[in-house]
Design a protein around this motif. Structure first.
Motif, short mmCIF file in Angstrom:
data_model
loop_
_atom_site.label_atom_id
_atom_site.label_comp_id
_atom_site.label_asym_id
_atom_site.label_seq_id
_atom_site.Cartn_x
_atom_site.Cartn_y
_atom_site.Cartn_z
N GLN A 34 0.80 -1.22 0.00
CA GLN A 34 0.00 0.00 0.00
C GLN A 34 0.84 1.28 0.00
O GLN A 34 0.56 2.21 -0.78
N PRO A 35 1.88 1.39 0.83
CA PRO A 35 2.70 2.61 0.77
C PRO A 35 3.35 2.82 -0.59
O PRO A 35 3.47 3.96 -1.05
N VAL A 40 3.40 6.11 -5.59
CA VAL A 40 3.41 6.23 -7.05
C VAL A 40 2.20 7.04 -7.52
O VAL A 40 2.31 7.88 -8.43
N VAL A 41 1.05 6.81 -6.92
CA VAL A 41 -0.15 7.59 -7.28
C VAL A 41 0.07 9.07 -6.97
O VAL A 41 -0.31 9.94 -7.76
N ALA A 42 0.66 9.38 -5.83
CA ALA A 42 0.93 10.78 -5.48
C ALA A 42 1.91 11.41 -6.46
O ALA A 42 1.74 12.57 -6.89
N HIS A 90 6.11 -3.85 -5.91
CA HIS A 90 6.41 -2.84 -6.92
C HIS A 90 5.12 -2.16 -7.37
O HIS A 90 4.05 -2.77 -7.40
N ALA A 91 5.27 -0.90 -7.80
CA ALA A 91 4.19 -0.18 -8.47
C ALA A 91 4.83 0.70 -9.54
O ALA A 91 5.90 1.28 -9.31
N ALA A 92 4.20 0.80 -10.70
CA ALA A 92 4.76 1.58 -11.80
C ALA A 92 3.64 2.08 -12.70
O ALA A 92 2.59 1.44 -12.81
N VAL A 93 3.91 3.20 -13.36
CA VAL A 93 2.95 3.76 -14.31
C VAL A 93 3.73 4.52 -15.38
O VAL A 93 4.76 5.14 -15.10
#
Length: 225
Positions: A34-35, A40-42, A90-93
């Protein structure tokens, strides 16, 4: 009996690009999902807010932009001793931003490289506008046909023949007779991908647009008495 001459004409032109599309990835990783996702969204919200301030489809400096969906995944890496480590999330966009003002492009990238965690510049695609691309393509094809006619006449003159007369013109490789289709493995015409270069620990990035190379080849068949 008329003599037949089959030739290939070609022409290449170069023109300065008129648009630069920045390809960016925002990505982070950490021990908890979640963090990582929230950060990444921020970052995406901050990046898109800066783009909206520059966006004007007619006057720029940004004429178009888009974002992808945020992707998340996890992996359990191994250390050098063969031991499996805890999960890494991981998170990516992906983000694409098209600029007509290349100075503004450089400032925008440098700003986010300095202050946005996980901001990675994948490259810049330099291109022409659609209207000028078509004009340049038409001019290059015309010069390729003229080159074919010149070659055919030179062969005819060397053989002591008269003025040549065209009987067929086609894209390269379509007339047969042992001529091979033109091809290549380079970047697509009118587009060039260039990665940024960062030097000396500075946040100033070298983003020099490359000239767009446009080439055309034609095969033509002529006859001369």
């Amino acid at each position: 009996m008329p003599t037949e001459l089959t030739v290939r004409g070609s022409h290449t032109a170069f023109q300065r690009p008129e648009r630069g599309t920045v390809h960016v990835t925002l990505s982070l990783q950490g021990p908890k999902p979640q963090p990582v996702y929230d950060r990444v969204v921020a970052d995406l919200e901050a990046v898109t807010a800066s783009v909206k301030q520059l966006h004007d489809p007619e006057r720029g400096p940004v004429t178009w932009w888009s974002t992808k969906h945020v992707r998340t995944w996890a992996e359990r890496p191994w250390n050098q001793d063969g031991k499996q480590l805890p999960l890494v999330h991981h998170a990516a966009v992906g983000v694409e931003v098209k600029f007509r003002d290349f100075a503004a492009l450089g400032r925008w990238v440098s700003q986010h490289v300095a202050v946005t965690p996980g901001f990675t510049l994948d490259g810049v695609v330099w291109a022409l506008t659609a209207a000028n691309r078509q004009d340049l393509e038409r001019a290059v094809r015309t010069r390729a046909v003229q080159d074919a006619a010149r070659r055919a006449q030179e062969y005819a003159d060397a053989l002591g023949l008269g003025t040549v007369r065209p009987v067929a013109v086609a894209d390269a490789g379509m007339l047969g007779n042992g001529l091979h289709a033109a091809g290549g493995s380079g970047p697509a015409p009118y587009l060039r991908m260039a990665a940024a270069k960062e030097g000396g620990g500075s946040t100033e990035l070298e983003l020099a647009p490359e000239d767009i190379e446009v080439s055309a080849q034609v095969d033509a068949r002529f006859v001369a008495e």
